[in-house]
Design a protein around this motif. Structure first.
Motif, PDB file in Angstrom:
ATOM      1  N   GLU A  46      59.630  33.383  41.589  1.00  0.00           N
ATOM      2  CA  GLU A  46      59.450  34.305  40.463  1.00  0.00           C
ATOM      3  C   GLU A  46      58.633  33.672  39.351  1.00  0.00           C
ATOM      4  N   GLY A  47      58.649  32.372  39.253  1.00  0.00           N
ATOM      5  CA  GLY A  47      57.909  31.688  38.208  1.00  0.00           C
ATOM      6  C   GLY A  47      56.419  31.629  38.465  1.00  0.00           C
ATOM      7  N   LYS A  48      56.008  31.823  39.714  1.00  0.00           N
ATOM      8  CA  LYS A  48      54.588  31.753  40.057  1.00  0.00           C
ATOM      9  C   LYS A  48      53.904  33.083  39.754  1.00  0.00           C
ATOM     10  N   PRO A  49      52.657  33.025  39.329  1.00  0.00           N
ATOM     11  CA  PRO A  49      51.935  34.291  39.130  1.00  0.00           C
ATOM     12  C   PRO A  49      51.679  34.951  40.488  1.00  0.00           C
ATOM     13  N   PRO A  50      51.835  36.262  40.575  1.00  0.00           N
ATOM     14  CA  PRO A  50      51.722  36.936  41.863  1.00  0.00           C
ATOM     15  C   PRO A  50      50.304  36.979  42.430  1.00  0.00           C
ATOM     16  N   GLN A  51      49.300  36.914  41.575  1.00  0.00           N
ATOM     17  CA  GLN A  51      47.948  37.058  42.080  1.00  0.00           C
ATOM     18  C   GLN A  51      46.969  36.476  41.065  1.00  0.00           C
ATOM     19  N   ALA A  55      41.066  38.047  42.050  1.00  0.00           N
ATOM     20  CA  ALA A  55      41.400  39.024  43.086  1.00  0.00           C
ATOM     21  C   ALA A  55      41.627  40.401  42.485  1.00  0.00           C
ATOM     22  N   VAL A  56      42.240  40.457  41.308  1.00  0.00           N
ATOM     23  CA  VAL A  56      42.454  41.740  40.634  1.00  0.00           C
ATOM     24  C   VAL A  56      41.115  42.340  40.232  1.00  0.00           C
ATOM     25  N   ALA A  79      48.254  44.215  39.877  1.00  0.00           N
ATOM     26  CA  ALA A  79      48.317  43.054  38.992  1.00  0.00           C
ATOM     27  C   ALA A  79      49.723  42.485  38.908  1.00  0.00           C
ATOM     28  N   ASP A  80      50.739  43.321  39.073  1.00  0.00           N
ATOM     29  CA  ASP A  80      52.116  42.828  38.993  1.00  0.00           C
ATOM     30  C   ASP A  80      52.618  42.295  40.331  1.00  0.00           C
ATOM     31  N   GLY A  81      51.777  42.325  41.369  1.00  0.00           N
ATOM     32  CA  GLY A  81      52.153  41.775  42.668  1.00  0.00           C
ATOM     33  C   GLY A  81      52.699  42.798  43.644  1.00  0.00           C
ATOM     34  N   SER A  82      52.852  44.061  43.235  1.00  0.00           N
ATOM     35  CA  SER A  82      53.360  45.075  44.151  1.00  0.00           C
ATOM     36  C   SER A  82      52.234  45.563  45.063  1.00  0.00           C
ATOM     37  N   LEU A  83      52.596  45.934  46.276  1.00  0.00           N
ATOM     38  CA  LEU A  83      51.623  46.363  47.277  1.00  0.00           C
ATOM     39  C   LEU A  83      51.446  47.873  47.205  1.00  0.00           C
TER      40      LEU A  83
END
Length: 88
Positions: A46-51, A55-56, A79-83
């Motif tokens: 959770e601490g890591k940025p999702p992307q 890439a965004v 941007a929030d990491g959701s697919l």
């Protein structure tokens, strides 16, 4: 089959195949230890940025480019990491 029979069979197979005796049996983790390890792994993830930002930005460019690889039915990460799947 009894546990002692299984151990005897294993010992026989080790002797026949020339395998060494196991040094020590691995201790299985308790439920509390498994949960603690799982929780620590989740907190780390959770601490890591999702992307990455690039890439965004690439996804934003492809949305407005005709014939891009981002076609209907293709999937992209927001941007929030959701697919997300493109539907129109």
């Amino acid at each position: 089959m009894k546990c002692s029979d299984i151990e005897a069979d294993r010992a026989w197979a080790r002797r026949v195949l020339g395998k060494p005796e196991p040094a020590a049996t691995e201790r299985k983790l308790t439920q509390a230890e498994r949960i603690a390890a799982w929780s620590a792994q989740n907190r780390e993830a959770e601490g890591k940025p999702p992307q990455t930002r690039s890439a965004v930005e690439q996804t934003k460019r492809e949305l407005h480019t005709p014939g891009s690889s981002y076609q209907i039915g293709a999937e992209r990460y927001a941007a929030d990491g959701s697919l997300w799947r493109r539907t129109a």
